[in-house]
Structure formats: structure tokens, C-alpha cells
Design an enzyme around this catalytic site. Structure first.
Site, short mmCIF file in Angstrom:
data_model
loop_
_atom_site.label_atom_id
_atom_site.label_comp_id
_atom_site.label_asym_id
_atom_site.label_seq_id
_atom_site.Cartn_x
_atom_site.Cartn_y
_atom_site.Cartn_z
N GLN A 73 0.83 -1.21 0.00
CA GLN A 73 0.00 0.00 0.00
C GLN A 73 0.87 1.27 0.00
O GLN A 73 0.44 2.33 0.47
CB GLN A 73 -0.93 0.01 1.22
CG GLN A 73 -2.10 -0.95 1.10
CD GLN A 73 -3.05 -0.57 -0.04
OE1 GLN A 73 -3.18 0.59 -0.42
NE2 GLN A 73 -3.73 -1.57 -0.60
N SER A 74 2.06 1.18 -0.54
CA SER A 74 2.99 2.31 -0.52
C SER A 74 2.44 3.56 -1.23
O SER A 74 2.07 3.50 -2.40
CB SER A 74 4.29 1.88 -1.21
OG SER A 74 5.10 3.02 -1.47
N ASN A 75 2.41 4.67 -0.50
CA ASN A 75 2.04 5.95 -1.11
C ASN A 75 3.12 6.41 -2.07
O ASN A 75 2.84 7.02 -3.10
CB ASN A 75 1.87 7.02 -0.02
CG ASN A 75 0.75 6.68 0.94
OD1 ASN A 75 -0.38 6.44 0.53
ND2 ASN A 75 1.07 6.64 2.24
N ALA A 77 5.18 4.51 -3.86
CA ALA A 77 5.13 3.75 -5.12
C ALA A 77 4.01 4.29 -6.00
O ALA A 77 4.20 4.49 -7.21
CB ALA A 77 4.92 2.27 -4.81
#
Ligand SMILES: *Cc1c(COP(=O)(O)O)cnc(C)c1O
Length: 331
Positions: A73-75, A77
Site C-alpha cells: 500500500q505504498s504511497n 510507489a
């Protein structure tokens, strides 16, 4: 004058600074929030400020493919995927997940934005994400494209200029608002945001307190990591600066159940701010950090801080993953 590297321009800047009225009254101090969650929609949050410098460097080096990494859930990325799509570049995201991930939240946006996603386990991520990205770079380069690796969170010497510049933006806004913040408080996840603010505060001879609240690892880990990033940024500037890692002020104690895991008091606090201020915090970073500010103030640990600027670093899409039974959002 300090000449920092050039950047591309993608973020909506400057971001607004607003008063948090209810919280200010309750804590008997002036608390302001800088809306870096408004840097854009697809690029919402703090990472686009750093990417403006990292991606400029990539383009200058003739690269057409961005490789980066993060949690599923990386912001960071997702923001990288959005910037790449906007500029006609390819992106490859190395994302951490021990299960086959559900397509929701930021990961859904990565798919819509056309990134190539490669899932690795948390063990691989911890032990060898850099080698994995290097080997993908070789693969890309051998096919006639040219890849550029952006480290986790774009938290390296170049990306950090995004928050060096944000600090200058805050100084301008202070003049316009006829206000002076004695303290800036931010969440710390990979350290680049804090590093940029810290370095600008020193080099511009401003005397603010820069406080970070870590959402993973511990204070010692980040004092070391942030020192390294600051040194890298100084090397790019060709400047020398004496600083001790003990000047890096990290308040530990708000990681809770762990990275991206919530406790009931954190969820309750997010609801409180939603209902009293009309501001949505995210559970991974800003919810924990503003809760930290609240709790430390209640415990009288921040009595000398009278005018605090909290940076809302974004993370809205993290709320749109499937929480199942994990945490209780209902009243
Ligand atoms: C990455 C991130 C942070 C932490 O910033 P770092 O520069 O990595 O320390 C804070 N908030 C949000 C929403 C983020 O995505």
C-alpha cells in the site's frame, strides 16, 4: 544563497496552512496544519515533492524507466506510478506482500496507472530489495531502455531537496501570514521528509524545533538514517556542516502495534479529528504522528512549543484498502 538542484514541477505548491481550531483550544497552543495531502490527487502526499527532484535527475540522465519499492500500500510507489504515467515514462514497482494482494487502495491505483508490479516477500524486502532493484535495472537496460532506481520513499540525498524547498516555502508563508512557527512536527517513515526540513533549518539559520514521530523502527535507527541522508544532501551541495545526530529530535513511542497496524486509541483519534476539524488523517503515518503530538502535549512534554506546524503528509488512499475485521471503524 544556497543553490539547490533543479526540479520538475508536478505538485500543487504552495500547499495551504490552516488552523486546527478545536485542537488548539483543547491543548492551549496554536496548532496549524500544512496540507501536503493537497499536493495533488493522484500524487497526493509528501512523496511528490521528493520525486520532483529524483525524477528530474532521472530525466537528465536519459532514463525512461523508474524503478522503486515499498509496501503493497505504498504511497510513494503510487506517487511514482502517477508521475511516470504523467511524463510518459515506464515504472516498475517492487512491492512487499506475503500474500497475493487484494487489488485495493494504492495498489489499485498502481494498476490503473499502468505500473509493472513485482511482488516480493517481507524477508526478500528486508534482506535484498536493493539487489532485486539492481537486477531489474540490468534486465531493463539490456532490453534497450534505461532505468533509474529511486530508493524507498525517495529518501536519499537528491529526494530530500523536496523538503528543503518545503521549508523555504514555510518561511515565505510565515511572512505572508505574519506568523512564526517555533516547531514543525512530521511523521517519519523513511526519513527524507525530516532530513530536508532539518537541513534547511540549519543551513538557513532558522531556529525552529523540528520534531519527528517515527511510525516504524525506533529513534536510534532514524537518527542514524537521517544523519546519512543529510550528509548525502550536503555532498550534492558541496557544503560542509557540523551537526550531531543528537540534534535530530525523534519522539519514539507511537509505533503501537507496528508499521501500518492500528490501535483503538489511534482510530478513535482519527475519528475525533475527522469530526471536530473536518480533516482526514491516514492510519499509517499522520494519524499516529498527530496522535503523538496530542498525547505528548497532554503529558506536558511540549510545553515550550507554542506555535506548532504539523505537516499532513498525505496517505488518504491507504484508507481505501479492505480492512476486513482488522480494525473497527464503526462507531
Ligand atoms: C512516506 C510517508 C511519510 C513519511 O515520510 P518519510 O520521508 O518517508 O519519512 C509520511 N506520511 C505519508 C502519508 C507517507 O506516505
Amino acid at each position: 544563497m544556497i543553490k539547490i538542484p533543479n526540479s520538475i514541477s508536478i505538485a500543487n505548491l504552495p500547499t495551504r496552512i490552516e488552523n486546527l481550531k478545536g485542537l488548539s483550544e483543547e491543548l492551549q497552543k496554536n496548532i496549524f496544519i500544512k496540507r501536503d495531502d493537497f499536493t495533488g490527487c493522484e500524487v497526493s502526499g509528501n512523496k511528490v515533492r521528493k520525486l520532483e527532484y529524483s525524477v528530474k535527475d532521472a530525466i537528465d540522465k536519459g532514463c525512461n524507466t523508474l524503478i522503486t519499492c515499498g509496501g503493497i500500500q505504498s504511497n510513494h510507489a503510487r506517487a511514482t506510478a502517477a508521475v511516470a504515467a504523467r511524463l510518459g515514462l515506464k515504472s516498475i514497482l517492487v512491492l512487499r506482500s506475503n500474500e497475493t494482494p487484494k487489488i485495493d487502495g494504492n495498489y489499485l491505483l498502481d494498476e490503473i496507472l499502468g505500473s509493472e508490479v513485482r511482488i516480493i516477500t517481507s524477508d526478500q524486502y528486508r534482506d535484498s530489495r536493493e539487489e532485486i532493484m539492481e537486477s531489474i535495472k540490468k534486465e531493463v537496460d539490456s532490453q534497450g531502455d534505461k532505468a533509474y532506481i529511486i530508493p524507498e520513499g525517495a529518501s536519499n540525498g537528491i529526494g530530500t531537496f523536496g523538503y528543503f524547498n518545503c521549508f523555504k516555502e514555510i518561511l515565505e508563508q510565515e511572512k505572508l501570514m505574519n506568523k512564526s512557527f517555533d516547531t514543525i512536527l512530521v511523521p517519519v517513515g523513511s526519513g527524507g521528509t525530516y532530513a530536508g526540513l532539518f537541513l534547511a533549518n540549519k543551513l538557513l539559520n532558522s531556529k525552529k524545533r523540528i520534531i519527528g514521530i517515527n511510525v516504524c523502527d525506533d529513534a536510534e535507527f532514524f537518527k542514524n538514517k537521517i544523519s546519512e541522508i543529510v550528509q548525502e544532501t550536503l555532498d550534492i551541495l558541496g557544503k560542509k556542516l557540523d551537526f550531531s545526530k543528537d540534534e535530530i529530535e525523534i519522539i519514539d513511542g507511537y509505533v503501537g502495534r507496528g508499521y501500518s497496524l492500528s490501535r483503538k486509541e489511534e482510530i478513535d483519534f482519527i475519528k475525533k479529528i475527522g469530526r471536530t476539524e473536518g480533516v482526514i488523517l491516514d492510519p499509517v503515518y499522520t494519524g499516529k504522528a498527530l496522535y503523538g503530538l496530542y498525547n505528548e502535549s497532554k503529558n506536558k512534554n511540549l510545553d515550550t512549543c507554542k506555535n506548532i506546524l504539523f505537516i499532513h503528509t498525505g496517505g488518504i488512499f491507504g484508507l481505501f484498502k479492505d480492512y476486513e475485521e482488522d480494525i473497527q471503524w464503526k462507531i
